[in-house]
Motif scaffolding. Structure first.
Motif, mmCIF file in Angstrom:
data_model
loop_
_atom_site.group_PDB
_atom_site.id
_atom_site.type_symbol
_atom_site.label_atom_id
_atom_site.label_comp_id
_atom_site.label_asym_id
_atom_site.label_seq_id
_atom_site.Cartn_x
_atom_site.Cartn_y
_atom_site.Cartn_z
ATOM 1 N N GLN A 302 -16.244 -7.060 5.213
ATOM 2 C CA GLN A 302 -15.148 -6.851 6.155
ATOM 3 C C GLN A 302 -14.915 -5.382 6.493
ATOM 4 O O GLN A 302 -14.082 -5.066 7.334
ATOM 5 C CB GLN A 302 -13.856 -7.474 5.598
ATOM 6 C CG GLN A 302 -13.901 -8.989 5.525
ATOM 7 C CD GLN A 302 -12.684 -9.569 4.815
ATOM 8 O OE1 GLN A 302 -12.329 -9.149 3.709
ATOM 9 N NE2 GLN A 302 -12.036 -10.535 5.434
ATOM 10 N N GLY A 304 -13.358 -3.320 4.911
ATOM 11 C CA GLY A 304 -11.981 -2.973 4.585
ATOM 12 C C GLY A 304 -11.889 -2.279 3.245
ATOM 13 O O GLY A 304 -12.904 -1.904 2.639
ATOM 14 N N ASP A 308 -5.545 -1.544 -1.516
ATOM 15 C CA ASP A 308 -5.087 -0.770 -0.365
ATOM 16 C C ASP A 308 -3.705 -0.209 -0.699
ATOM 17 O O ASP A 308 -2.763 -0.965 -0.946
ATOM 18 C CB ASP A 308 -5.015 -1.689 0.853
ATOM 19 C CG ASP A 308 -4.751 -0.949 2.147
ATOM 20 O OD1 ASP A 308 -4.415 0.249 2.080
ATOM 21 O OD2 ASP A 308 -4.872 -1.559 3.218
ATOM 22 N N THR A 312 1.724 -0.756 4.459
ATOM 23 C CA THR A 312 1.517 -2.159 4.840
ATOM 24 C C THR A 312 0.046 -2.482 4.579
ATOM 25 O O THR A 312 -0.798 -2.350 5.464
ATOM 26 C CB THR A 312 1.873 -2.401 6.315
ATOM 27 O OG1 THR A 312 1.135 -1.472 7.122
ATOM 28 C CG2 THR A 312 3.349 -2.198 6.555
ATOM 29 N N SER A 314 -3.655 -4.057 3.864
ATOM 30 C CA SER A 314 -4.446 -5.158 4.394
ATOM 31 C C SER A 314 -4.547 -6.249 3.331
ATOM 32 O O SER A 314 -4.181 -6.047 2.176
ATOM 33 C CB SER A 314 -5.846 -4.649 4.747
ATOM 34 O OG SER A 314 -6.439 -4.026 3.615
ATOM 35 N N PHE A 315 -5.023 -7.408 3.743
ATOM 36 C CA PHE A 315 -5.211 -8.531 2.811
ATOM 37 C C PHE A 315 -3.918 -8.848 2.043
ATOM 38 O O PHE A 315 -3.909 -8.989 0.833
ATOM 39 C CB PHE A 315 -6.340 -8.249 1.817
ATOM 40 C CG PHE A 315 -7.611 -7.770 2.454
ATOM 41 C CD1 PHE A 315 -8.210 -8.499 3.467
ATOM 42 C CD2 PHE A 315 -8.209 -6.584 2.055
ATOM 43 C CE1 PHE A 315 -9.384 -8.058 4.061
ATOM 44 C CE2 PHE A 315 -9.380 -6.137 2.641
ATOM 45 C CZ PHE A 315 -9.971 -6.881 3.649
ATOM 46 N N ASN A 316 -2.827 -8.942 2.796
ATOM 47 C CA ASN A 316 -1.540 -9.264 2.173
ATOM 48 C C ASN A 316 -1.457 -10.786 2.013
ATOM 49 O O ASN A 316 -0.844 -11.489 2.802
ATOM 50 C CB ASN A 316 -0.400 -8.739 3.054
ATOM 51 C CG ASN A 316 0.946 -8.811 2.347
ATOM 52 O OD1 ASN A 316 1.009 -9.029 1.136
ATOM 53 N ND2 ASN A 316 2.016 -8.659 3.096
ATOM 54 N N HIS A 322 -2.257 -5.521 -4.888
ATOM 55 C CA HIS A 322 -2.826 -4.200 -4.609
ATOM 56 C C HIS A 322 -2.478 -3.191 -5.698
ATOM 57 O O HIS A 322 -3.268 -2.288 -5.983
ATOM 58 C CB HIS A 322 -2.348 -3.693 -3.244
ATOM 59 C CG HIS A 322 -2.996 -4.383 -2.094
ATOM 60 N ND1 HIS A 322 -4.230 -4.032 -1.611
ATOM 61 C CD2 HIS A 322 -2.585 -5.439 -1.334
ATOM 62 C CE1 HIS A 322 -4.545 -4.816 -0.605
ATOM 63 N NE2 HIS A 322 -3.572 -5.686 -0.414
ATOM 64 N N SER A 336 -14.712 -0.005 1.422
ATOM 65 C CA SER A 336 -14.836 0.406 2.817
ATOM 66 C C SER A 336 -16.249 0.153 3.336
ATOM 67 O O SER A 336 -16.800 -0.939 3.151
ATOM 68 C CB SER A 336 -14.430 1.878 2.958
ATOM 69 O OG SER A 336 -14.354 2.268 4.323
ATOM 70 N N SER A 532 -4.703 -6.499 15.155
ATOM 71 C CA SER A 532 -5.782 -6.328 14.167
ATOM 72 C C SER A 532 -7.051 -7.081 14.572
ATOM 73 O O SER A 532 -8.069 -7.006 13.886
ATOM 74 C CB SER A 532 -5.315 -6.818 12.798
ATOM 75 O OG SER A 532 -4.957 -8.193 12.859
#
Length: 686
Positions: A302, A304, A308, A312, A314-316, A322, A336, A532
């Motif tokens: 991804q 990503g 993180d 806010t 990602s992948f919440n 996190h 990444s 997004s």
């Protein structure tokens, strides 16, 4: 220096491993830890630092082959510096690569296609990785982009599939490759070994603080996305089969444990998705983490980051922590892409009297980025490149540079995707023109049953700022070379033609319009225009023949207004042929059902990028009037109480103005994202 055990297939021994073996022998003699291990007291602890690279995409150097310039914001030569630092910090490390390694730059294409490297020569990417002594790796979806014979060669041989010489003995990757969920249709066995066991002697501490050493067996298992069967169908159909990561893990993790693996590390070339589990899902990390016996998980695909630390993140998603760096309690990382970060899982281990076992609750995960901060002027500062990497690949690097400098034409305007999100077709139209001409010519010559259908083309701004200020197609006025054409079309996709009707086109464009957030006209505060939804999915037409408006005040699915073909409302039943790419044609079911492969009428063997290069060679004078002004879409006019904003490259307002976008203005030179981009506003009432 590497030593190979050919009987083991991929049993690599490095000097570090030899040193570990010597330490183990000493430990057995002095401390008794080789047999009953009575010399290691129960309760001793150790940390195994699992170091991850992922989605390197052949970025060996911090170099942009499109711009022919250094770019310090990425590159394995800088990740290598982080690896060496981590090895000094941690007594026990395991270095793994998570796939999408052998494709992504002009150097990759040069070694795979332009001047294919000989069997005796390692890929430059693998050669550079050899300097670090990787312990294991897995295959990403892009490992299959150049076909199975090439993959067989660069992995050293041994792929038992139709059309491949499995007896070929080549230089190989230099470290064990593991993949548990891809099988040969010929043998019904895994394409490569599903897992490997890395044996080490760990250094830890006894409860009294004294140093102890004891052996460990680390199981490493790999998984990739089943999407390979769609994206590279032309290479893989009938030759490979896939199964879900969870099914493969349930099969092989117990087998690993039975063979003595004390801990198991999962290399998942996939990420996180909150959807219910499906064996074909692209990003099954949430579900794989629940498989019993997995102690740590590295992720990717991804592009990503996990964990993180943004306000806010990602992948919440449920089960994703996190702060702890865990997915359903399993320590995990996603580092990444392009070598911008190193994932580090500090897996806590405890000696239970006979073996090391993991303590997930005491483990922690983090990313270490190559960006170390900013200087006094606010410019990003990066770690130095490892000086040992560049010399290893210098001849191939220079050869790739000379290749991409090959001239093919000229342009009288700046061809960019800086403002493609708000209507500038400058870098998109020539791609659509090339695809349309290519498919139309083939249909007239070879598919007469479709000769009376209109042929249209869609493309997307593949580089639209996700990675920061440098992540835009941006071709300067003047000579056009192969590197510029490669910039116009980033991916090694192939041209596909699909048959659709007018209703399908409406729905296709509705799906693409997810690129935008829903805007509330009455809201007085700033609203972000771009969602997004990835830019590479923002398919668009660029022809006067097709016209439509996108009403961003409406919810997803109700945004395409006034869709016309040749000046009349499009007939939902009228049939068209659309030129696109293999990825969209076979994996675009979320756009329309026919993009599951069922609508494909021609799967060409030629890469979109090569089709663009050939088109420019045939039309060497690219002009704004002929190739950069055909705007099929615009935003539906609406007056908003507050500003509607988006980010793009710094100092680029003149690009928008040159494209006729008079409703775009600069709000702030620095948009505050840390990506080197500026904040712009768009007046939707104009």
């Amino acid at each position: 220096m590497h030593y190979w055990n050919n009987e083991g297939g991929m049993a690599l021994v490095t000097r570090r491993a030899l040193a570990g073996a010597a330490a183990a022998a000493l430990c057995a003699a002095l401390a008794g830890c080789g047999g009953s291990d009575a010399g290691v007291p129960t309760g001793a602890t150790a940390t195994l630092a699992i170091l991850e690279t992922t989605d390197l995409h052949f970025n060996v150097r911090s170099y942009d082959y499109f711009k022919l310039a250094e770019d310090k914001s990425y590159g394995f030569e800088r990740t290598a510096t982080l690896v060496r630092a981590a090895r000094k910090e941690f007594a026990n490390t395991l270095l793994v690569d998570n796939g999408d390694t052998i494709q992504g730059t002009a150097l990759a294409d040069y070694e795979a296609v332009v001047k294919t490297i000989p069997c005796t020569q390692q890929l430059s990417m693998y050669k550079a990785m050899g300097a670090l002594g990787f312990d294991a790796g897995t295959l990403g979806n892009h490992e299959f982009n150049y076909g199975l014979p090439f993959l067989n060669q660069v992995l050293g041989g041994g792929l038992e599939v139709d059309g491949v010489d499995a007896s070929q003995k080549c230089a190989g990757a230099g470290f064990p490759m593991v993949l548990a969920n891809v099988y040969s249709a010929k043998t019904k066995k895994p394409l490569v070994q599903p897992y490997t066991i890395v044996e080490r002697t760990l250094t830890g501490k006894a409860p009294d603080g004294s140093e102890v050493k004891a052996p460990i067996k680390i199981g490493v298992i790999g998984f990739t996305t089943p999407g390979i069967m769609n994206w590279d169908k032309r290479y893989l159909e009938g030759k490979l089969t896939t199964e879900g990561a969870v099914e493969s893990a349930n099969k092989y993790v117990p087998e690993l444990r039975a063979k003595g693996a004390n801990v198991v590390v999962a290399l998942l070339h996939g990420g996180l998705d909150g959807a219910a589990y499906s064996p074909t899902m692209e990003n099954p990390g949430l579900h794989l983490s629940k498989v019993a016996g997995i102690d740590a998980m590295v992720m990717g695909h991804q592009h990503g980051v996990f964990p993180d630390t943004a306000a806010t993140p990602s992948f919440n998603l449920p089960g994703v922590d996190h702060k702890a760096g865990t997915v359903n309690g399993v320590p995990a990382v996603m580092a990444s892409s392009w070598g911008k970060a190193l994932g580090v899982v500090q897996l806590a281990l405890r000696w239970d009297g006979s073996k090391w076992i993991s303590d997930k609750t005491a483990s922690k995960s983090a990313l270490r980025t190559i960006q170390t901060g900013k200087d006094a002027a606010g410019k990003a500062v990066y770690v130095d490149a490892d000086p040992g990497i560049a010399p290893l690949v210098e001849p191939q690097h220079q050869a790739a540079i000379q290749y991409v400098k090959t001239p093919i034409g000229t342009t009288d305007f700046r061809m960019s995707t800086l403002f493609a999100d708000v209507g500038d077709p400058g870098a998109i139209q020539v791609v659509n023109q090339a695809q349309q001409a290519y498919v139309a010519a083939y249909i007239q010559a070879s598919l007469p049953q479709y000769k009376d259908l209109p042929v249209l083309s869609v493309s997307a701004p593949f580089k639209s700022g996700f990675q920061g200020a440098a992540d835009y197609t941006d071709v300067a006025v003047g000579p056009l070379a192969i590197n510029n054409a490669a910039d116009l079309y980033l991916y090694p996709n192939t041209v596909y033609a699909v048959k659709v009707n007018g209703a399908d086109i409406q729905n296709w464009l509705e799906a693409a319009a997810k690129r935008f957030n829903q805007i509330d006209p009455a809201k007085t505060t700033e609203q972000a225009l771009i969602s997004s939804f990835p830019g590479y999915n923002f398919d668009m037409f660029t022809t006067p023949d097709v016209q439509y408006e996108i009403d961003v005040t409406q919810p997803v699915g109700s945004r395409i207004k006034n869709l016309t073909y040749l000046g009349k409302a499009i007939n939902p039943a009228q049939e068209f042929v659309i030129a696109t790419n293999n990825y969209r044609a076979t994996s675009g079911k979320s756009f329309i059902d026919k993009l599951d492969g069922s609508g494909t009428i021609w799967a060409s063997p030629d890469a979109n990028r090569d089709v663009v290069i050939d088109y420019i060679r045939k039309h060497p004078s690219i002009t704004r009037g002929a190739n950069g002004t055909a705007q099929s879409w615009r935003f539906a006019k609406v007056k908003t109480a507050g500003a509607v904003v988006f980010s793009s490259g710094a100092g680029a307002l003149s690009v928008a103005q040159a494209a006729g976008l008079k409703n775009v203005s600069l709000l702030a030179a620095d948009d505050g994202t840390g990506k080197g981009t500026s904040k712009y506003a768009i007046d939707l009432s104009q």
